[in-house]
Design a protein around this motif. Structure first.
Motif, mmCIF file in Angstrom:
data_model
loop_
_atom_site.group_PDB
_atom_site.id
_atom_site.type_symbol
_atom_site.label_atom_id
_atom_site.label_comp_id
_atom_site.label_asym_id
_atom_site.label_seq_id
_atom_site.Cartn_x
_atom_site.Cartn_y
_atom_site.Cartn_z
ATOM 1 N N GLY A 177 0.812 -1.212 0.000
ATOM 2 C CA GLY A 177 0.000 0.000 0.000
ATOM 3 C C GLY A 177 0.839 1.252 0.000
ATOM 4 N N SER A 178 2.016 1.177 0.601
ATOM 5 C CA SER A 178 2.907 2.333 0.585
ATOM 6 C C SER A 178 3.348 2.665 -0.835
ATOM 7 C CB SER A 178 4.125 2.058 1.472
ATOM 8 O OG SER A 178 4.991 3.169 1.506
ATOM 9 N N ALA A 179 3.521 1.623 -1.651
ATOM 10 C CA ALA A 179 3.967 1.806 -3.033
ATOM 11 C C ALA A 179 2.806 1.880 -4.022
ATOM 12 C CB ALA A 179 4.902 0.656 -3.432
ATOM 13 N N LYS A 180 1.580 1.743 -3.504
ATOM 14 C CA LYS A 180 0.395 1.785 -4.372
ATOM 15 C C LYS A 180 -0.558 2.914 -4.006
ATOM 16 C CE LYS A 180 0.288 -3.214 -5.286
ATOM 17 N NZ LYS A 180 -0.474 -4.481 -5.094
ATOM 18 N N ASN A 181 -0.703 3.193 -2.707
ATOM 19 C CA ASN A 181 -1.683 4.170 -2.235
ATOM 20 C C ASN A 181 -1.052 5.460 -1.725
ATOM 21 O OD1 ASN A 181 -3.579 2.098 -2.738
ATOM 22 N ND2 ASN A 181 -3.348 1.320 -0.647
ATOM 23 N N LEU A 182 0.160 5.361 -1.146
ATOM 24 C CA LEU A 182 0.873 6.565 -0.707
ATOM 25 C C LEU A 182 1.679 7.167 -1.847
ATOM 26 C CD1 LEU A 182 2.172 5.581 2.853
ATOM 27 C CD2 LEU A 182 -0.084 6.432 2.140
ATOM 28 N N ALA A 191 6.953 18.752 5.075
ATOM 29 C CA ALA A 191 6.908 19.698 6.188
ATOM 30 C C ALA A 191 7.796 19.212 7.328
ATOM 31 C CB ALA A 191 5.462 19.874 6.663
ATOM 32 N N PHE A 192 7.757 17.916 7.619
ATOM 33 C CA PHE A 192 8.642 17.345 8.634
ATOM 34 C C PHE A 192 10.099 17.490 8.206
ATOM 35 C CE2 PHE A 192 4.856 15.414 10.355
ATOM 36 C CZ PHE A 192 5.152 15.190 11.690
ATOM 37 N N ALA A 193 10.376 17.196 6.935
ATOM 38 C CA ALA A 193 11.747 17.286 6.435
ATOM 39 C C ALA A 193 12.265 18.720 6.521
ATOM 40 C CB ALA A 193 11.811 16.781 4.997
ATOM 41 N N ASP A 194 11.445 19.674 6.114
ATOM 42 C CA ASP A 194 11.863 21.079 6.139
ATOM 43 C C ASP A 194 12.093 21.572 7.564
ATOM 44 O OD1 ASP A 194 11.663 21.112 3.387
ATOM 45 O OD2 ASP A 194 9.694 22.099 3.354
ATOM 46 N N ALA A 195 11.333 21.026 8.507
ATOM 47 C CA ALA A 195 11.474 21.419 9.916
ATOM 48 C C ALA A 195 12.580 20.633 10.618
ATOM 49 C CB ALA A 195 10.150 21.217 10.645
ATOM 50 N N ARG A 196 13.228 19.740 9.882
ATOM 51 C CA ARG A 196 14.287 18.884 10.422
ATOM 52 C C ARG A 196 13.792 18.069 11.616
ATOM 53 N NH1 ARG A 196 18.973 18.773 8.705
ATOM 54 N NH2 ARG A 196 19.937 18.195 10.699
ATOM 55 N N LYS A 197 12.577 17.575 11.476
ATOM 56 C CA LYS A 197 12.050 16.625 12.441
ATOM 57 C C LYS A 197 12.254 15.219 11.878
ATOM 58 C CE LYS A 197 8.572 19.625 14.579
ATOM 59 N NZ LYS A 197 7.135 19.764 14.948
ATOM 60 N N PRO A 198 12.610 14.241 12.708
ATOM 61 C CA PRO A 198 12.965 12.918 12.204
ATOM 62 C C PRO A 198 11.800 12.186 11.544
ATOM 63 C CG PRO A 198 12.829 12.907 14.594
ATOM 64 C CD PRO A 198 12.756 14.336 14.173
ATOM 65 N N ILE A 199 12.163 11.417 10.522
ATOM 66 C CA ILE A 199 11.215 10.592 9.784
ATOM 67 C C ILE A 199 11.759 9.173 9.736
ATOM 68 C CG2 ILE A 199 10.139 10.153 7.542
ATOM 69 C CD1 ILE A 199 10.179 13.134 7.002
ATOM 70 N N GLY A 200 10.901 8.191 9.995
ATOM 71 C CA GLY A 200 11.258 6.793 9.853
ATOM 72 C C GLY A 200 10.448 6.160 8.739
ATOM 73 N N LEU A 201 11.125 5.531 7.783
ATOM 74 C CA LEU A 201 10.463 4.867 6.664
ATOM 75 C C LEU A 201 10.842 3.392 6.690
ATOM 76 C CD1 LEU A 201 11.059 7.482 3.802
ATOM 77 C CD2 LEU A 201 9.062 7.264 5.302
ATOM 78 N N ILE A 202 9.838 2.515 6.617
ATOM 79 C CA ILE A 202 10.024 1.084 6.820
ATOM 80 C C ILE A 202 9.707 0.307 5.549
ATOM 81 C CG2 ILE A 202 9.154 -0.903 8.146
ATOM 82 C CD1 ILE A 202 8.513 1.122 10.423
ATOM 83 N N CYS A 203 10.485 -0.764 5.297
ATOM 84 C CA CYS A 203 10.219 -1.702 4.207
ATOM 85 C C CYS A 203 10.351 -1.024 2.833
ATOM 86 C CB CYS A 203 8.840 -2.326 4.412
ATOM 87 S SG CYS A 203 8.453 -3.722 3.343
ATOM 88 N N ILE A 204 9.277 -0.934 2.070
ATOM 89 C CA ILE A 204 9.305 -0.301 0.749
ATOM 90 C C ILE A 204 9.094 1.206 0.823
ATOM 91 C CG2 ILE A 204 6.837 -0.625 0.317
ATOM 92 C CD1 ILE A 204 9.748 -0.931 -2.266
ATOM 93 N N SER A 205 8.664 1.721 1.969
ATOM 94 C CA SER A 205 8.400 3.155 2.094
ATOM 95 C C SER A 205 9.599 4.039 1.764
ATOM 96 C CB SER A 205 7.871 3.484 3.492
ATOM 97 O OG SER A 205 6.612 2.894 3.706
ATOM 98 N N PRO A 206 10.856 3.590 2.007
ATOM 99 C CA PRO A 206 11.998 4.421 1.622
ATOM 100 C C PRO A 206 12.071 4.726 0.127
ATOM 101 C CG PRO A 206 12.691 2.820 3.243
ATOM 102 C CD PRO A 206 11.291 2.450 2.846
#
Length: 217
Positions: free
Chosen positions: A97-102, A124-139
């Motif tokens: 779903g991450s690669a199909k719906n997101l 918005a998170f990236a621009d604010a330099r707040k951490p993001i975690g991406l799992i599996c295919i989400s990266p």
């Protein structure tokens, strides 16, 4: 003070939505660490619906937000309601779903685009330099969120890694129990079921990712 974390889900079920084990492991670890969590999902129609018993496509339509509510026990909101200012970090479990719906990486590969509401929030998170975690295919969305040069992992899959590189990302091979951190961008990624053969193997990397994201927050 407990950390506030937004979690974006992409439906319910590995083949057409969010990977359930990855989602639950993420939510479990966040709760164990005392984080305050709010789940979100885009209020859009799924790309398609898959019969998880036989792998065949089904002649019906389902809504990504409605399906994701199954995992969140109803405690979920439209991603358009999410405000970066209300949270310290963002995590996105995997599943097709991450690669199909997101995003449409499953169809377009390196030519993919991210669903606009998801992209707006993640950037918005990236621009604010707040951490993001991406799992599996989400990266696979990393380069679309952060731009060229972002470091991430999906494990060892050569074709997916090549697509990430074509988009401008820098793919770092990683075992199932490891994480890759782009320290400049505060992005943490782990392969999970891109490599995992069991739920405990998936948990090994997800636990490290959640812990590191909370440390960075």
């Amino acid at each position: 003070m407990s950390k506030r974390v937004a979690v974006i889900l992409s439906g319910c079920g590995v083949y057409d939505g969010a990977e359930i084990h990855e989602s639950v492991l993420t939510l479990l670890r966040l709760d164990q660490q005392g984080a305050q969590v709010q789940c979100f999902a885009p209020n859009v129609e799924q790309m398609h619906v898959i019969n998880h018993l036989n792998g065949e496509e089904m002649p019906e339509k389902r809504n990504t937000l409605v399906e994701a509510a199954r995992i969140a026990r109803g405690e979920i909101k439209d991603v358009r309601e999410a405000r970066m200012e209300d949270f310290d970090a963002l995590i996105v479990p995997g599943g097709f779903g991450s690669a199909k719906n997101l995003c449409d990486f499953a169809i377009k590969g390196a030519d993919c685009s991210v669903q606009p509401d998801v992209l707006q929030l993640a950037q918005a998170f990236a621009d604010a330099r707040k951490p993001i975690g991406l799992i599996c295919i989400s990266p696979a969305m990393s380069a679309r969120i952060f731009g060229e040069g972002v470091e991430c992992t999906i494990g060892h899959d050569a074709d997916t890694a090549a697509a990430i590189e074509k988009m401008g990302g820098v793919h770092k091979p990683c075992d199932v129990d490891g994480i890759v951190e782009d320290t400049n961008r505060k992005l943490v990624t782990t392969p999970a079921y891109m490599l995992a053969k069991s739920i405990s193997e998936a948990a090994s990397g997800i636990t490290k990712l959640v812990d590191r994201v909370l440390e960075l927050a």
